[in-house]
Design a protein around this motif. Sequence first.
Motif, PDB file in Angstrom:
ATOM      1  N   VAL A 160       0.836  -1.205   0.000  1.00  0.00           N
ATOM      2  CA  VAL A 160       0.000   0.000   0.000  1.00  0.00           C
ATOM      3  C   VAL A 160       0.870   1.254   0.000  1.00  0.00           C
ATOM      4  O   VAL A 160       0.614   2.212  -0.752  1.00  0.00           O
ATOM      5  CB  VAL A 160      -0.946  -0.004   1.231  1.00  0.00           C
ATOM      6  N   ALA A 161       1.909   1.265   0.847  1.00  0.00           N
ATOM      7  CA  ALA A 161       2.767   2.451   0.952  1.00  0.00           C
ATOM      8  C   ALA A 161       3.518   2.716  -0.349  1.00  0.00           C
ATOM      9  O   ALA A 161       3.557   3.856  -0.840  1.00  0.00           O
ATOM     10  CB  ALA A 161       3.750   2.278   2.106  1.00  0.00           C
ATOM     11  N   LEU A 162       4.109   1.680  -0.933  1.00  0.00           N
ATOM     12  CA  LEU A 162       4.919   1.875  -2.139  1.00  0.00           C
ATOM     13  C   LEU A 162       4.063   2.160  -3.364  1.00  0.00           C
ATOM     14  O   LEU A 162       4.389   3.051  -4.165  1.00  0.00           O
ATOM     15  CB  LEU A 162       5.800   0.644  -2.369  1.00  0.00           C
ATOM     16  N   ILE A 163       2.960   1.422  -3.531  1.00  0.00           N
ATOM     17  CA  ILE A 163       2.092   1.650  -4.691  1.00  0.00           C
ATOM     18  C   ILE A 163       1.495   3.057  -4.639  1.00  0.00           C
ATOM     19  O   ILE A 163       1.475   3.780  -5.644  1.00  0.00           O
ATOM     20  CB  ILE A 163       0.980   0.590  -4.755  1.00  0.00           C
ATOM     21  N   GLY A 164       1.018   3.461  -3.455  1.00  0.00           N
ATOM     22  CA  GLY A 164       0.468   4.804  -3.315  1.00  0.00           C
ATOM     23  C   GLY A 164       1.504   5.872  -3.596  1.00  0.00           C
ATOM     24  O   GLY A 164       1.216   6.887  -4.253  1.00  0.00           O
ATOM     25  N   HIS A 165       2.718   5.663  -3.117  1.00  0.00           N
ATOM     26  CA  HIS A 165       3.794   6.644  -3.335  1.00  0.00           C
ATOM     27  C   HIS A 165       4.125   6.803  -4.816  1.00  0.00           C
ATOM     28  O   HIS A 165       4.177   7.927  -5.337  1.00  0.00           O
ATOM     29  CB  HIS A 165       5.042   6.197  -2.569  1.00  0.00           C
ATOM     30  N   PHE A 166       4.332   5.682  -5.508  1.00  0.00           N
ATOM     31  CA  PHE A 166       4.738   5.775  -6.913  1.00  0.00           C
ATOM     32  C   PHE A 166       3.596   6.238  -7.814  1.00  0.00           C
ATOM     33  O   PHE A 166       3.834   6.870  -8.857  1.00  0.00           O
ATOM     34  CB  PHE A 166       5.305   4.434  -7.379  1.00  0.00           C
ATOM     35  N   ARG A 167       2.358   5.963  -7.427  1.00  0.00           N
ATOM     36  CA  ARG A 167       1.225   6.488  -8.193  1.00  0.00           C
ATOM     37  C   ARG A 167       1.156   8.009  -8.094  1.00  0.00           C
ATOM     38  O   ARG A 167       0.956   8.706  -9.091  1.00  0.00           O
ATOM     39  CB  ARG A 167      -0.079   5.868  -7.696  1.00  0.00           C
ATOM     40  N   ARG A 168       1.313   8.528  -6.890  1.00  0.00           N
ATOM     41  CA  ARG A 168       1.316   9.982  -6.718  1.00  0.00           C
ATOM     42  C   ARG A 168       2.495  10.608  -7.447  1.00  0.00           C
ATOM     43  O   ARG A 168       2.369  11.673  -8.062  1.00  0.00           O
ATOM     44  CB  ARG A 168       1.375  10.331  -5.224  1.00  0.00           C
ATOM     45  N   GLN A 169       3.615   9.931  -7.369  1.00  0.00           N
ATOM     46  CA  GLN A 169       4.802  10.442  -8.055  1.00  0.00           C
ATOM     47  C   GLN A 169       4.599  10.476  -9.563  1.00  0.00           C
ATOM     48  O   GLN A 169       4.984  11.442 -10.240  1.00  0.00           O
ATOM     49  CB  GLN A 169       6.006   9.560  -7.695  1.00  0.00           C
ATOM     50  N   ALA A 170       3.969   9.443 -10.120  1.00  0.00           N
ATOM     51  CA  ALA A 170       3.724   9.386 -11.567  1.00  0.00           C
ATOM     52  C   ALA A 170       2.755  10.469 -12.029  1.00  0.00           C
ATOM     53  O   ALA A 170       2.849  10.962 -13.164  1.00  0.00           O
ATOM     54  CB  ALA A 170       3.181   8.006 -11.940  1.00  0.00           C
ATOM     55  N   LYS A 171       1.824  10.868 -11.139  1.00  0.00           N
ATOM     56  CA  LYS A 171       0.851  11.908 -11.490  1.00  0.00           C
ATOM     57  C   LYS A 171       1.362  13.311 -11.191  1.00  0.00           C
ATOM     58  O   LYS A 171       0.645  14.290 -11.395  1.00  0.00           O
ATOM     59  CB  LYS A 171      -0.455  11.669 -10.738  1.00  0.00           C
ATOM     60  N   GLY A 172       2.595  13.397 -10.689  1.00  0.00           N
ATOM     61  CA  GLY A 172       3.162  14.701 -10.404  1.00  0.00           C
ATOM     62  C   GLY A 172       2.655  15.343  -9.143  1.00  0.00           C
ATOM     63  O   GLY A 172       2.785  16.557  -8.953  1.00  0.00           O
TER      64      GLY A 172
END
Length: 469
Positions: A257-269
């Motif tokens: 949950v922590a990593l997927i949420g982090h990289f998703r937010r990062q990908a969306k800027g």
Amino acid sequence: MTQVSAETAVADFGIDTTTVSTAEAVRAYLARVRGGEIGSLPALLGLVVLIVLFSALSDVFFSLNNIANLLAQGAGQTIIAMGIVYVLLLGEIDLSAGTASGVAGAVLAIHYVDNGNLLSGMGNTVFFVFNGLLVLAAVLAGLLRIWPGVVMALLGVAITLVGFHANPWIEMLLAVCVGTAIGSITGFLIARIGMPSFVVTLALFLAWQGAILQLIGEGGVLGISSSPVLNAVANGNLSVPWSWVLFVVAAGGYAAVALIGHFRRQAKGLVTSPTPLVVGRVVAVLVLAAVATAFLSVDRSPSKLIEISGVPYVVPIVLALLAVGTYVLQRTTYGRHLYAIGGNAEAARRAGINVTQLRASVFVISSGCAAIGAIVYSSKVGSVDPQAGGLNTLLFAVGAAVIGGTSLFGGKGRVADAVIGGAVLAVVSNGLGLLRQPAAVVSIVTGLVLLLAATVDALSRRRARATGR
């Protein structure tokens, strides 16, 4: 039609897409701490100090047996505290949570001891009053449109009237039904009638204490340890393979949950914590969970005739409640509305939030968690007596939430705060017990810890106002 770029849309809506480095994130965190946003930091530091202190003073404190016992020792009060967090978020108080848990535990024990025949166990008058209160709770929850309260109260009526034979799962379900029904009555009086929560819950604290005495009888004790399932709730352990399955599900789930949420937010800027910090937190949780699971998987029985190993059952119970509570408060509209009401109830009302319904709902949650806490606590001691859910249970539960960082003034807190605060109180009680300190010393130290936590909360709020946070 003019095309609007993504960058322009982001700017128009004020979405912060600024990325920060690890050093900047650390400096920002330290600035927030200096500004009064300290969260559960004092409790965590205090927990570390207590563990180091008691480990140095007692050779037994860090033994496998004591660690496992420590996890179960404060679980019941911690679960009650997890429900109280919701009440404190609104700046309210629930003084009846302890005795509400006692009533739920008493009904559970009567159903078990009398083989499901509550009419015989309670007597005619008490039985009909009891069911009348359940029906009343369902009606009041319906007026507030709190449908889980309606369902659970009516389910409690169905269980008592049908007369199921003694079954531990039925008894635990009945206890939760009683808890949510109590919360529905409490919430209606406070939210709809407009009575102060302190007065209502203090009155109900006394009323439910009398109800426990009526149900069990003065000097009576109802034993439940003969039920393997009820006894195992707080005293049993997962097998070693299932302990590692729990590790994979709990720690692995957190990491995912922590990593997927982090990289998703990062990908969306969108703004997110620096990757090294996120990865560091995940690695720390995985390592601590793996070490704890490995230690608890070792046979800790003092006898060679039996084996005692594996993670205690109370651990997945607390983790499940923690995961659900954290999701509700941080990822749902309901949770955001609670924080809004705790911050400024009038502004929340003007924004269209149903303040009355939400104020009532937190008492349903509080009493429901109190019932679950009663199941765990009753399992630990193996019985229910007239002192069940008494003053110490309530004070320790409220204390756990406040010590962990939940504010008494509303608007600030997490379910995790109750777990951290519960761990602090459990360590204090356990450590002083190992040092053979009398009950008077335990009470004095616990009171001082709670006073210190309330002082830190008040000072941090004053600091936050001074810095404009």
